[in-house]
Design an enzyme around this catalytic site. Structure first.
Site, PDB file in Angstrom:
ATOM      1  N   GLN A 199      55.334  38.150  37.276  1.00 46.76           N
ATOM      2  CA  GLN A 199      56.144  39.686  37.130  1.00 46.76           C
ATOM      3  C   GLN A 199      55.467  40.202  36.777  1.00 46.76           C
ATOM      4  O   GLN A 199      55.051  41.193  36.434  1.00 46.76           O
ATOM      5  CB  GLN A 199      56.787  39.208  36.119  1.00 46.76           C
ATOM      6  CG  GLN A 199      56.388  38.105  34.565  1.00 46.76           C
ATOM      7  CD  GLN A 199      57.004  36.536  34.739  1.00 46.76           C
ATOM      8  OE1 GLN A 199      56.941  36.298  36.327  1.00 46.76           O
ATOM      9  NE2 GLN A 199      57.048  35.856  34.107  1.00 46.76           N
ATOM     10  N   SER A 245      36.635  27.189  37.232  1.00 45.84           N
ATOM     11  CA  SER A 245      34.953  27.383  36.365  1.00 45.84           C
ATOM     12  C   SER A 245      34.131  26.418  36.629  1.00 45.84           C
ATOM     13  O   SER A 245      34.530  25.588  37.183  1.00 45.84           O
ATOM     14  CB  SER A 245      34.569  27.182  34.736  1.00 45.84           C
ATOM     15  OG  SER A 245      33.545  27.605  34.409  1.00 45.84           O
ATOM     16  N   GLN A 267      31.638  22.749  31.099  1.00 47.80           N
ATOM     17  CA  GLN A 267      31.986  23.519  31.517  1.00 47.80           C
ATOM     18  C   GLN A 267      33.168  22.591  32.175  1.00 47.80           C
ATOM     19  O   GLN A 267      34.912  22.744  32.181  1.00 47.80           O
ATOM     20  CB  GLN A 267      31.376  23.804  33.481  1.00 47.80           C
ATOM     21  CG  GLN A 267      30.720  24.919  33.204  1.00 47.80           C
ATOM     22  CD  GLN A 267      31.569  26.536  32.417  1.00 47.80           C
ATOM     23  OE1 GLN A 267      31.905  27.194  33.404  1.00 47.80           O
ATOM     24  NE2 GLN A 267      31.397  26.373  31.306  1.00 47.80           N
ATOM     25  N   HIS A 270      37.165  22.712  30.489  1.00 50.03           N
ATOM     26  CA  HIS A 270      38.320  23.852  30.437  1.00 50.03           C
ATOM     27  C   HIS A 270      39.084  23.452  31.579  1.00 50.03           C
ATOM     28  O   HIS A 270      40.602  23.487  30.474  1.00 50.03           O
ATOM     29  CB  HIS A 270      37.390  24.645  32.203  1.00 50.03           C
ATOM     30  CG  HIS A 270      36.617  26.337  31.336  1.00 50.03           C
ATOM     31  ND1 HIS A 270      37.464  26.726  30.351  1.00 50.03           N
ATOM     32  CD2 HIS A 270      35.654  26.104  30.928  1.00 50.03           C
ATOM     33  CE1 HIS A 270      36.399  27.574  29.669  1.00 50.03           C
ATOM     34  NE2 HIS A 270      34.886  27.091  30.560  1.00 50.03           N
ATOM     35  N   GLU A 335      29.055  29.605  40.306  1.00 45.80           N
ATOM     36  CA  GLU A 335      29.700  30.462  39.018  1.00 45.80           C
ATOM     37  C   GLU A 335      27.860  30.637  38.117  1.00 45.80           C
ATOM     38  O   GLU A 335      27.523  32.100  37.656  1.00 45.80           O
ATOM     39  CB  GLU A 335      30.275  30.271  38.555  1.00 45.80           C
ATOM     40  CG  GLU A 335      30.913  31.235  37.085  1.00 45.80           C
ATOM     41  CD  GLU A 335      32.422  30.819  36.674  1.00 45.80           C
ATOM     42  OE1 GLU A 335      32.930  31.919  36.192  1.00 45.80           O
ATOM     43  OE2 GLU A 335      32.873  29.138  36.876  1.00 45.80           O
ATOM     44  N   HIS A 336      27.901  29.942  37.209  1.00 39.86           N
ATOM     45  CA  HIS A 336      26.569  29.898  36.048  1.00 39.86           C
ATOM     46  C   HIS A 336      25.891  29.078  36.959  1.00 39.86           C
ATOM     47  O   HIS A 336      25.575  27.591  36.908  1.00 39.86           O
ATOM     48  CB  HIS A 336      27.941  28.864  35.117  1.00 39.86           C
ATOM     49  CG  HIS A 336      28.508  29.936  34.372  1.00 39.86           C
ATOM     50  ND1 HIS A 336      30.215  28.674  34.016  1.00 39.86           N
ATOM     51  CD2 HIS A 336      28.518  30.610  33.790  1.00 39.86           C
ATOM     52  CE1 HIS A 336      30.995  29.975  33.739  1.00 39.86           C
ATOM     53  NE2 HIS A 336      29.924  30.953  33.594  1.00 39.86           N
ATOM     54  N   ASP A 369      29.121  32.807  27.944  1.00 42.66           N
ATOM     55  CA  ASP A 369      30.723  33.185  27.538  1.00 42.66           C
ATOM     56  C   ASP A 369      31.251  33.938  26.531  1.00 42.66           C
ATOM     57  O   ASP A 369      32.366  34.281  26.533  1.00 42.66           O
ATOM     58  CB  ASP A 369      31.167  31.865  27.613  1.00 42.66           C
ATOM     59  CG  ASP A 369      31.778  30.680  28.566  1.00 42.66           C
ATOM     60  OD1 ASP A 369      31.227  31.470  29.557  1.00 42.66           O
ATOM     61  OD2 ASP A 369      31.852  29.324  28.640  1.00 42.66           O
ATOM     62  N   HIS A 428      38.320  67.535  66.717  1.00 42.84           N
ATOM     63  CA  HIS A 428      37.286  68.353  65.801  1.00 42.84           C
ATOM     64  C   HIS A 428      35.805  68.988  66.086  1.00 42.84           C
ATOM     65  O   HIS A 428      35.471  69.609  65.129  1.00 42.84           O
ATOM     66  CB  HIS A 428      36.513  66.115  65.383  1.00 42.84           C
ATOM     67  CG  HIS A 428      37.289  65.377  65.164  1.00 42.84           C
ATOM     68  ND1 HIS A 428      38.656  64.952  65.513  1.00 42.84           N
ATOM     69  CD2 HIS A 428      37.082  64.713  63.776  1.00 42.84           C
ATOM     70  CE1 HIS A 428      38.392  63.667  64.262  1.00 42.84           C
ATOM     71  NE2 HIS A 428      37.985  63.546  63.115  1.00 42.84           N
TER      72      HIS A 428
END
Length: 437
Positions: A199, A245, A267, A270, A335-336, A369, A428
């Site tokens: 929402q 992650s 990690q 998480h 990612e890392h 981080d 054109h």
């Protein structure tokens, strides 16, 4: 506490299959979640504030007479900052200063000033760079609070020159996190609404009587938020669809194994779907890391989450050598990526795909981080193969500048007309010809 982690060996005949099984992750293509997000978005688009209030009451157990009553005044954000313990306020400020400094340098170095040049016939070509007018920042709430996400999303937008930053953050049962509000004050967020879920994404994308529609929505969220962001893309821009992650550590065996074990934990804590992988050519060192994991895990407050993450999605991989480790890292596209090894810069030269690289044994991913400076919003689920960290450039757009001289109109017009006739687009062609005939 002894864990049974997956141990892989790159020399195994079926290693590629085993590795792909470790990496396999269905990024939430849950049909029921997608349908629910679609229904919520449709209701918000149709009923605006009323739908937002209804879903906030239903999902967050927060009732309000109006969406305006769910907006947090700037004075409350400033008070939250003042009321922090001095040591924590100082840490938040220093982190914000470093993030801002990095992104100001990024803005300067990444072509944010635009450019133009004049051709010999007087034609001017170039590019104009302008900030987005309004962006929405989604900040997760509920189980955990992430003031660092506020800094990483809002500060580059502010540095880019975005005119208005609207933040949404769910507050289940009406509980507001003071550190998140303080971070919003430091980062320069203009408006904060205590709404969340699909929402909130709908309100930002379509606008309501109270919330102005934005041009782009950034920030991580749960599966419903991700599904909603997918559906509103095209109406607004989005940063990315963030998955769990990930950390990938390449180690030559010279770093204290306790350090590496804790980096893997950083990690894994998480959530259960986070992924932690170690690549190392030294079998004895891998065993030492396993021993460190068993030794250190019992003292971790989130040990159950860490244990499930490591057991279900973690892996310790024996490789032939550091060169092969880099090849495998490029396949994983994490990612890392930590390169905890002697000559880490040398090995980094071989890396093509990674969200962020942490070089040398003192560069723990945790610093990235919070306070190193570069953005911690990074591509996950192997999308580092084609995407980049969130940055100032994500809050800007580029317009081409074409100012053709009379001489240029004749030269370019003949080229354009010939190609237009070849495509069967006579209007054109004639549009170009009018300017030199």
């Amino acid at each position: 506490m002894s864990l049974s982690l997956r141990n892989l060996d790159s020399t195994a005949p079926d290693f590629a299959r085993q590795l792909d099984a470790v990496l396999a992750f269905d990024a939430g293509d849950d049909a029921a979640i997608d349908r629910a997000a679609a229904d919520i978005l449709a209701q918000v688009k149709l009923h605006g504030d009323a739908a937002v209030l209804d879903y906030t009451r239903q999902f967050d157990r927060v009732s309000a007479s109006s969406v305006g009553a769910l907006e947090i005044p700037v004075a409350e954000m400033q008070a939250a900052l003042r009321n922090l313990a001095p040591v924590r306020r100082d840490a938040l400020q220093k982190a914000a200063d470093r993030v801002r400094s990095f992104h100001e340098r990024q803005k300067k170095e990444c072509g944010s000033a635009g450019f133009s040049y004049i051709e010999a016939d007087g034609t001017v070509l170039g590019q104009k760079v302008t900030p987005l007018d309004r962006v929405g920042i989604y900040v997760p709430g509920g189980k955990a609070a992430y003031p660092s996400s506020v800094l990483m999303n809002a500060i580059p937008a502010r540095v880019a020159g975005v005119h208005e930053i609207i933040m949404v953050v769910p507050t289940p049962d009406g509980v507001r996190n003071e550190l998140v509000l303080a971070a919003a004050a430091i980062a320069g967020v203009d408006r904060v609404f205590t709404i969340g879920g699909a929402q909130a994404v709908g309100a930002l994308a379509y606008g309501t009587a109270t919330i102005s529609p934005v041009d782009k929505i950034v920030g991580p969220g749960n599966a419903w938020v991700a599904a909603a962001k997918r559906r509103v893309f095209g109406i607004v821009g989005i940063d990315m669809i963030a998955g769990p992650s990930e950390i990938l550590v390449i180690c030559d065996g010279s770093t204290d194994p306790d350090w590496i074990a804790m980096d893997l934990f950083s990690q894994a804590e998480h959530d259960e779907l986070a992924q932690s992988i170690l690549l190392c050519p030294d079998a004895a060192y891998i065993r030492a890391v396993e021993a460190s994991i068993d030794k250190l895990l019992p003292e971790m407050p989130r040990r159950d989450v860490i244990a499930k993450s490591l057991t279900d999605r973690g892996a310790l991989i024996k490789v032939r050598d550091m060169t092969e480790a880099c090849e495998i890292a490029n396949h994983i596209a994490a990612e890392h990526l930590e390169i905890s090894a002697a000559g880490s810069s040398q090995w980094a030269e071989q890396i093509r795909h990674a969200g962020a690289m942490f070089l040398g044994r003192f560069s723990s991913e945790a610093l990235g981080d919070y306070c190193a400076g570069p953005n911690h919003v990074l591509p996950t689920s192997r999308t580092a193969r084609f995407s980049s960290p969130l940055g100032v450039y994500d809050f800007q757009k580029r317009s081409s500048i074409i100012q053709v001289s009379q001489t240029g109109a004749a030269t370019l017009g003949r080229i354009a007309a010939e190609l237009a006739y070849g495509e069967g687009l006579q209007a054109h062609a004639r549009s170009a010809e009018f300017r030199f005939k």
